[in-house]
Design a protein around this motif. Structure first.
Motif, short mmCIF file in Angstrom:
data_model
loop_
_atom_site.label_atom_id
_atom_site.label_comp_id
_atom_site.label_asym_id
_atom_site.label_seq_id
_atom_site.Cartn_x
_atom_site.Cartn_y
_atom_site.Cartn_z
N THR B 112 30.61 -100.98 -62.65
CA THR B 112 31.60 -101.35 -63.65
C THR B 112 31.47 -100.47 -64.89
N SER B 116 34.38 -97.84 -66.58
CA SER B 116 34.96 -97.83 -67.93
C SER B 116 34.70 -96.49 -68.62
N HIS B 138 36.95 -104.28 -64.67
CA HIS B 138 37.13 -103.94 -66.07
C HIS B 138 38.61 -103.88 -66.40
N GLU B 141 40.48 -102.43 -69.76
CA GLU B 141 40.69 -101.00 -69.94
C GLU B 141 41.91 -100.52 -69.19
#
Lengths: 340, 340
Positions: B112, B116, B138, B141
């Motif tokens: 994860t 990002s 995520h 984002e």
DNA sequence: CTGTTAGCGCGTTCAT
DNA sequence: ATGAACGCGCTAACAG
């Protein structure tokens, strides 16, 4: 009526952040960059909040344009379907990320035209360095590029290009293979290689194989390429009355695939009637027949080393081209146990 | 004393070309761009020669900065070691090149955090569009990014993200598998999947499997994940007294690898005592045991479609999110012939 | 500590 | 048909 698939918001710029924080662009720029310690705590805080609130992201293109540093690394790969390339690429990518670089990978599919097209693209994007895993038959482009930026070769040399090289100690790997095969009682060997199109690592493996055979009174050996005549030539080898137990030596993972497929089509039981050792260690080797004995390359480490080598040059290191030759690691499985 | 590994030449700019050709930068710019027909033949010729002589390459960064078009496409991949991802990527890359785009691939290794980080990087390089093959845990984002640029999902959905999706018709694929297994006489089935971490395609395959089992009076079935308990659970299935001939159904290539490896470790002869069908068609399937029956995905076409879909949006197409579901193709091999 | 100025390389109005 | 001038978003030089 904006559908969800229609981007709308435009990017926040440094000016908007400056205005929102009540400071100048330069101050924000200092905050973004490495001069943060020069700022008063109060202003730094206001800028931080403005950035947070506006969700500001610096534009790397503009930064690169100004500073001459794009933080972009290019990698050009001959065959993305070769697991070796992917594994190396993974190592490169990991190292890149850890150092704040972004990797742009281009696949040439072994096509000279695509190689030159991709090189042009990478150059036009101002990549800071280049990792090359192609034949470089288009050596002119590469040479010209090398006068602009550092390059490091992976696995294969490019003639007339004096660049750092990271790859395998092919002589040692072949020696390990021959030693192992001889020790296991195999006497009649066939090196199976992808076509010798100028790829230096393949040539080195072939040369080392022939030299090794010549040195070993017990061993006989021939070389075969996985081209049009592969099927018949392999058959010839298999049925010929040889010096003793026979084994194949696949010069890389692709060759191992071709060879194994061909053996199966001939109806051979893998690997009771014939031995096999293969360079590269692919994840399916253990599953085929009694398992394929491998000479594993430290692919991730090769990738990491390639990047670090590049980083070194980017940091200003000069001097003659360096070579990093990694040793292969022998992993014994069932395919090198004669008579099942 | 410049070693060969020290880049020296700096890049040629449009100004130098202009000076060499005795024209203004604007004129050269017109030559570079699509306004070439506006130029007098004589000047065009002089510019062409100057460009040739100086080996000038337009700086894409600067062009992008000015025009807002970087000709960069980003792709974010969950697991580069999965051959499926590589194959799709190859299709995307081919399509990109044909349309003058360059592809930037980022691999998250299912992390994860890396996801990002990579998204931030791609955004900062002003990629024009994004091809996403991650869980998007995520999602924040991604959502924010999607307000700035078009995105297309590959293989797996991201909840709350209304974007185009290109992938497999999982229900149809599972139906094909069950039909085939049933027709071949298998009665007791085990679906082997990578862990259900939220990947929508895995969930769909599991759901379709369970629905299919529920519909078929002849079939029994369970689902197993390749996690810590995989080994024992698989053993339980194998030794249990079932409704009839047993078969495994690997939900993708990775699962097929795990399952086959485990069967071998249990000492099973592949595939006389148990059947196997696997989603994806990897190049080593024919080599294992009697060959692994596969449901091949049109990976290249999925990649090409993903890019074309993106191109469409970049061209201004709007409207609700579209879905492209490709059919899997059954390739029968030895692993679905009961009793050897 | 911070603001002002001047470009990085290029495309794009405006003029001419 | 071509040139001059401005600005894209940002950093670096110099002031203050």
């Amino acid at each position: 009526m904006n559908g969800p698939s229609l981007p709308t918001r435009s990017r926040v710029t440094i000016s908007e952040v400056a205005e929102a924080a009540g400071v100048s662009k330069a101050t924000v720029s200092r905050y973004i960059g490495s001069d943060r310690q020069l700022l008063a705590e109060a202003t730094a805080l206001r800028i931080e909040q403005a950035i947070e609130r506006l969700d500001y992201r610096p534009n790397q293109m503009a930064r690169g344009l100004k500073r001459g540093r794009t933080r972009l690394i290019g990698m050009i790969v001959a065959d993305i379907l070769n697991p070796y390339s992917v594994a190396v690429m993974r190592g490169v990518e990991t190292a890149c990320r850890q150092h704040g670089y972004t990797l742009v990978v281009c696949n040439t599919d072994r096509s000279t035209e695509q190689e030159s097209q991709h090189l042009a693209a990478l150059r036009s994007y101002n990549v800071e360095g280049l990792i090359v895993n192609t034949l470089g038959h288009h050596a002119g482009e590469l040479l010209s590029l090398h006068s602009e930026l550092p390059m490091v070769l992976v696995d294969r040399k490019v003639e007339a290009l004096q660049a750092d090289l990271v790859g395998l100690d092919n002589r040692d790997a072949v020696r390990q293979a021959l030693d192992h095969l001889q020790q296991r009682g195999y006497r009649d060997l066939l090196l199976v290689s992808e076509p010798l199109d100028g790829t230096s690592s393949r040539q080195e493996r072939v040369a080392a194989f022939e030299a090794g055979i010549a040195r070993s009174p017990l061993l006989q050996g021939r070389v075969l390429q996985t081209d049009g005549a592969f099927c018949e030539s392999l058959w010839d080898f298999l049925v010929a009355s040889g010096a003793g137990p026979k084994a194949l030596f696949a010069a890389n993972g692709i060759a191992a695939l071709s060879a194994t497929r061909q053996l199966r089509e001939f109806g051979y039981r893998l690997f009771e009637e014939i031995g096999l050792i293969a360079l590269d260690d692919l994840d399916w080797y253990p599953l085929v027949g009694s398992g394929i004995t491998a000479l594993a390359q430290p692919t991730e480490q090769i990738g990491v080393t390639a990047f670090e080598c590049l980083l070194d040059r980017l940091g200003g290191a000069r001097g003659p081209a360096r070579h990093f030759d990694f040793k292969a690691q022998l992993i014994v499985r069932g395919s090198t146990h004669p008579r099942g």
